[in-house]
Every structure is written in structure tokens, then in C-alpha cells.
Scaffold this active site. Structure first.
Site, PDB file in Angstrom:
ATOM      1  N   HIS A 162      -0.129   1.440   5.796  1.00  0.00           N
ATOM      2  CA  HIS A 162      -0.346   0.106   5.259  1.00  0.00           C
ATOM      3  C   HIS A 162       0.877  -0.741   5.612  1.00  0.00           C
ATOM      4  O   HIS A 162       1.985  -0.213   5.684  1.00  0.00           O
ATOM      5  CB  HIS A 162      -0.460   0.144   3.726  1.00  0.00           C
ATOM      6  CG  HIS A 162      -1.759   0.687   3.231  1.00  0.00           C
ATOM      7  ND1 HIS A 162      -1.853   1.858   2.520  1.00  0.00           N
ATOM      8  CD2 HIS A 162      -3.026   0.202   3.314  1.00  0.00           C
ATOM      9  CE1 HIS A 162      -3.126   2.072   2.197  1.00  0.00           C
ATOM     10  NE2 HIS A 162      -3.851   1.089   2.662  1.00  0.00           N
ATOM     11  N   CYS A 249       2.494   0.643  -4.221  1.00  0.00           N
ATOM     12  CA  CYS A 249       1.036   0.773  -4.380  1.00  0.00           C
ATOM     13  C   CYS A 249       0.585   1.242  -5.768  1.00  0.00           C
ATOM     14  O   CYS A 249      -0.610   1.271  -6.040  1.00  0.00           O
ATOM     15  CB  CYS A 249       0.461   1.681  -3.317  1.00  0.00           C
ATOM     16  SG  CYS A 249       1.526   2.994  -2.792  1.00  0.00           S
TER      17      CYS A 249
HETATM   18  C1  CIR Z   1      -4.338   6.809   0.866  1.00  0.00           C
HETATM   19  O1  CIR Z   1      -4.222   7.373   1.966  1.00  0.00           O
HETATM   20  O2  CIR Z   1      -5.152   5.917   0.672  1.00  0.00           O
HETATM   21  C2  CIR Z   1      -3.468   7.259  -0.272  1.00  0.00           C
HETATM   22  N1  CIR Z   1      -3.229   8.671  -0.189  1.00  0.00           N
HETATM   23  C3  CIR Z   1      -2.156   6.526  -0.270  1.00  0.00           C
HETATM   24  C4  CIR Z   1      -2.313   5.056  -0.456  1.00  0.00           C
HETATM   25  C5  CIR Z   1      -1.013   4.375  -0.561  1.00  0.00           C
HETATM   26  N2  CIR Z   1      -1.184   2.983  -0.717  1.00  0.00           N
HETATM   27  C6  CIR Z   1      -0.422   2.084  -0.090  1.00  0.00           C
HETATM   28  O3  CIR Z   1       0.441   2.402   0.707  1.00  0.00           O
HETATM   29  N3  CIR Z   1      -0.698   0.826  -0.357  1.00  0.00           N
END
Ligand code: CIR
Length: 257
Positions: A162, A249
Site C-alpha cells: 500500500h 492501518c
Molecule cells: C493485507 O494484506 O491486506 C493485510 N495483511 C495487511 C494490510 C495492511 N494495511 C495497510 O498497509 N494499509
């Protein structure tokens, strides 16, 4: 810019061990819960009033509440995830946001994750990624326009999950970014500071009121931020990192009052 009085977080369940991970790593749910508790305490200490949502075992990544929605004092936007195991998260957040925001818009085409959206002093950036496609980004720009704000679509280098996995605004003038993003020339009119070598994930930080919350695994970047005169709070992130996540996040933050 950094004034927040309200935030939403979600307590991790046992299923967090099955959160998406590019490397296939598995966090320990108890240790991750302890990291989450430290994060919650730091948000409260920074002056934010929290709404803590219960665990959602059916969605292992649902503690990352920043991805299924985007919030501003003017209103909120429910987003759409293209990751099948995360697709149900916006619907789970909807009633919560409906209670908190008079205006709730919805991304009805394409895909976009909140982790790809960065608020800067003069504009909002939305980064294309494996989770945010052009159709979703364009629809987001239109919706944010309905809320009276301007957003610009950017294309970060490959390999960044992201946009905000790799960069963050630390004050009105400075962005901290991993080297590939620092070189990408995305941040108009801002000074860009690179994270220390070997600390790429250090940029997944969050500034809340006067505090900059950072991962304790990144001491040399923390020192750089502290040298700018910021009040840095170091938090444990070792388990959270195993599922490709960090501090930005795990909350949705806004100024309600
Ligand atoms: C994912 O791959 O969606 C989650 N394991 C981690 C999301 C982290 N979110 C972010 O960096 N905004």
C-alpha cells in the site's frame, strides 16, 4: 492536519494468525493482541477517544480498519477490496460509520484500499497498487470531490503493498518514505526524508496530535524523526509486520469536534 479527537479500532481475534502475508508468515495471536493493546493505549495517550469494535473472526485482516473505508471530518467513503478474504469488511463497518458520519459515500466501481490514500497539506494522494486499480482510484477522486476535496492519482514503484506501507506525513513540511518512494517524486512541495537503511517498514507510522507513533523495530529512523523535534512513541510491531502491516492501518482517525 494532525488534529484527531476520534478513532475506530478493531480488536484482533484468533483468526488474525491467518491474515494475508506475502511471505506466508504467521503471527502469534496473543503477542499480536498485546501489540494491539499497546497501540490502543498510545492512541488514547495521544488524546483520541476510541470506539473499539469486537473481533470479526470471519475476516482475519479486519483489524486493519483503515483499508475498507476513508474518513474526513466532512464525511466517509466506504471502499472496495479486491482481496477476496477482505471483501466483506466494508459491509461490517458500514453501520458503525453510518452512526458517526452524516455523509457516507460508497465506492461503487473498481477497487481501492484506504492504505493507498495519503492526506497531504494541499491534496490527497491515491496510489495505484495490487489493491487499488485505476477505475477505483478515479471513482475515489470523484467521490472526494463531492466532499469538497481534491485527490491526485499516483503510481508508486512496484513492490509496495500500500502507498502508506512506505510513506507518511510527519509534519506540514516533511514526508518520510522508503527509498523507492522517496526517489519517485510523488510529493509536490514537500521535503522527503528517507528511512534508514534496512528499515523500509519504518515509514508505516502515524502522527496523532503531537505524537509520532513508530515501530520499535526501527530505531535509526526514529532517531531521524526525533531529530526533527518530534515526540516519537515507539511501539512493538514485530507480529503485526508478519502480516504485512504497521501502525497507520490499525485505526480510522478524524476530528469530530
Ligand atoms: C493485507 O494484506 O491486506 C493485510 N495483511 C495487511 C494490510 C495492511 N494495511 C495497510 O498497509 N494499509
Amino acid at each position: 492536519m494532525f488534529d484527531f479527537d476520534s478513532a475506530i479500532v478493531r480488536t484482533p481475534g484468533r483468526s488474525v494468525a491467518d491474515g494475508l502475508s506475502a511471505a506466508g508468515s504467521k503471527p502469534d495471536p496473543d503477542r499480536l493482541l498485546a501489540e494491539h493493546r499497546a497501540y490502543v493505549a498510545a492512541l488514547e495517550c495521544a488524546g483520541v477517544t476510541l470506539e473499539t469494535l469486537p473481533p470479526l473472526e470471519e475476516f482475519p485482516d479486519s483489524i486493519f480498519v483503515e483499508d475498507p473505508a476513508f474518513v474526513l471530518p466532512e464525511g466517509a467513503i466506504l471502499l472496495r477490496s479486491c482481496a477476496p478474504t477482505r471483501a466483506g469488511e466494508p459491509a461490517a463497518l458500514e453501520p458503525v460509520l453510518r452512526r458517526r458520519f452524516d455523509r457516507l459515500l460508497e465506492l461503487d466501481r473498481g477497487f481501492a484500499d484506504g492504505g493507498d490514500i495519503l492526506i497531504l497539506p494541499h491534496e490527497i494522494l491515491i496510489g495505484l497498487s495490487a489493491r487499488t486499480d485505476r477505475e477505483g482510484a478515479e471513482r475515489f477522486v470523484a467521490l472526494i470531490g463531492e466532499l469538497g476535496r481534491k485527490a491526485r492519482i499516483v503510481a508508486p514503484p512496484e513492490g509496495v503493498l500500500h502507498l502508506k506501507s512506505g510513506c507518511a506525513l510527519v509534519d506540514e513540511e516533511v514526508v518520510v518514505a522508503m527509498p523507492a518512494l522517496a526517489r519517485a517524486d510523488l510529493f509536490r512541495g514537500l521535503r522527503v526524508i528517507a528511512v534508514a537503511e534496512g528499515e523500509n517498514e519504518a515509514a508505516n507510522l502515524v502522527r496523532i496530535n503531537k505524537k509520532v507513533l513508530m515501530g520499535a523495530d526501527f530505531p535509526r529512523t526514529a532517531e531521524r524523526i526525533a531529530e526533527l523535534g518530534h515526540d516519537v512513541v515507539l511501539l512493538p510491531v514485530t507480529e503485526i509486520r508478519k502480516i504485512d502491516a504497521g501502525l497507520s492501518c490499525m485505526s480510522l482517525r478524524w476530528q469530530a469536534g
